[in-house]
Write an enzyme that holds these catalytic residues in place. Structure first.
Site, mmCIF file in Angstrom:
data_model
loop_
_atom_site.group_PDB
_atom_site.id
_atom_site.type_symbol
_atom_site.label_atom_id
_atom_site.label_comp_id
_atom_site.label_asym_id
_atom_site.label_seq_id
_atom_site.Cartn_x
_atom_site.Cartn_y
_atom_site.Cartn_z
ATOM 1 N N HIS A 80 -3.420 -5.512 2.454
ATOM 2 C CA HIS A 80 -3.052 -5.589 3.873
ATOM 3 C C HIS A 80 -3.737 -6.823 4.457
ATOM 4 C CE1 HIS A 80 -1.751 -1.332 4.428
ATOM 5 N NE2 HIS A 80 -2.777 -0.971 3.719
ATOM 6 N N CYS A 120 0.813 -1.223 0.000
ATOM 7 C CA CYS A 120 0.000 0.000 0.000
ATOM 8 C C CYS A 120 0.849 1.277 0.000
ATOM 9 C CB CYS A 120 -1.004 -0.036 1.139
ATOM 10 S SG CYS A 120 -2.377 1.092 0.847
HETATM 11 N N1 GLN Z 1 -1.890 6.838 2.308
HETATM 12 C C1 GLN Z 1 -2.077 5.980 1.173
HETATM 13 C C2 GLN Z 1 -3.439 6.120 0.545
HETATM 14 O O1 GLN Z 1 -4.384 6.449 1.211
HETATM 15 C C3 GLN Z 1 -1.754 4.551 1.559
HETATM 16 C C4 GLN Z 1 -2.701 3.997 2.593
HETATM 17 C C5 GLN Z 1 -2.319 2.630 3.081
HETATM 18 O O2 GLN Z 1 -1.140 2.285 3.195
HETATM 19 N N2 GLN Z 1 -3.339 1.854 3.442
HETATM 20 O O3 GLN Z 1 -3.570 5.861 -0.626
#
Ligand code: GLN
Length: 249
Positions: A194, A97
């Site tokens: 995740h 992510c």
């Molecule tokens: N901040 C990033 C987004 O919102 C990644 C979020 C995350 O790692 N879940 O796209």
């Protein structure tokens, strides 16, 4: 397998990039190595460290909020050349992510741009709404569908030569429209999944370990493990998502 075999993991910025249990991925890698008699050394890389990747077999970067990505991005850029050399040499890099987004050229948040590492030809821009929910992906790196959870505002766009990690079976993936999820480049695996990713997806864990074994010891053959529990968890999640998919049709 002889216990003299050792693989070294560099876990980047665990204090900041650890959304939805991403650090659990490191525990899974460690256990799956140890169960096979491969010893595992984990080096945590913190913000003030200047790591060398010379002895590293697997580097891992988890996900984080936009705020945390802003904090780590300068640090990551300071080790960009070392990481790029590692990747080009076939080093294994797993990124989830927020970490995945930082592998690319940039993460655009409206007028603001967070510079990425340009390790893989991709970029991310922020869209609305956030793409949130459970996800299932069909990928060549895992015999089972890859299942987990995604929550991102970013939409990731792959350069023309970059292979996605897989096709979205349920959920959103890279941008919610292309049907593509994650990226594969050399021994880099980037993904929005995740959950954490590896406990329910032992195929992905073994893909990473096998690539590292191949590079370090010229063998990618891994002793099979009893994955009954992991595969049951994977199947329970996948069946649930496919049942939802049926309802949505
Ligand atoms: N901040 C990033 C987004 O919102 C990644 C979020 C995350 O790692 N879940 O796209």
């Amino acid at each position: 397998m002889s216990s003299t075999l050792t693989l070294r993991i560099a876990h980047l910025y665990p204090e900041l990039l650890n959304l939805y249990g991403d650090s659990g991925n490191i525990l899974v890698l460690r256990k799956r190595m140890e169960w096979r008699g491969i010893s595992c050394e984990v080096q945590e890389v913190h913000l003030d460290d200047h790591p060398s990747f010379a002895d590293v077999d697997i580097a891992f970067i988890g996900g984080g909020s936009d705020r945390e990505q802003r904090i780590v991005c300068d640090r990551l850029l300071s080790v960009r050349n070392e990481l790029a050399a590692f990747v080009e040499d076939g080093g294994v890099l797993g990124a989830v992510c927020g970490g995945y987004q930082l592998l690319g050229h940039s993460y655009l948040m409206g007028d603001e741009e967070v510079r990425g590492l340009s390790l893989v030809d991709l970029y991310t821009d922020r869209g609305s709404p956030r793409l949130i929910g459970n996800i299932a992906v069909q990928s060549r790196i895992s015999a089972q569908p890859v299942v987990g959870y995604e929550n991102h505002g970013g939409r990731t766009h792959l350069g023309s030569g970059v292979e996605p990690m897989g096709r979205v079976l349920h959920g959103h993936g890279n941008d919610g429209v292309s049907g593509e999820e994650g990226c594969l480049y050399k021994n880099v695996v980037g993904t929005y999944v995740h959950g954490p990713l590896l406990p329910k997806n032992p195929g992905v864990a073994d893909y990473l370990i096998a690539r590292a074994m191949e590079r370090r010891y010229a063998t990618s053959e891994l002793e099979p493990l009893d994955d009954a529990m992991e595969l049951a968890a994977n199947k329970a999640m996948f069946d649930r998502l496919m049942a939802d998919e049926g309802k949505e049709l």
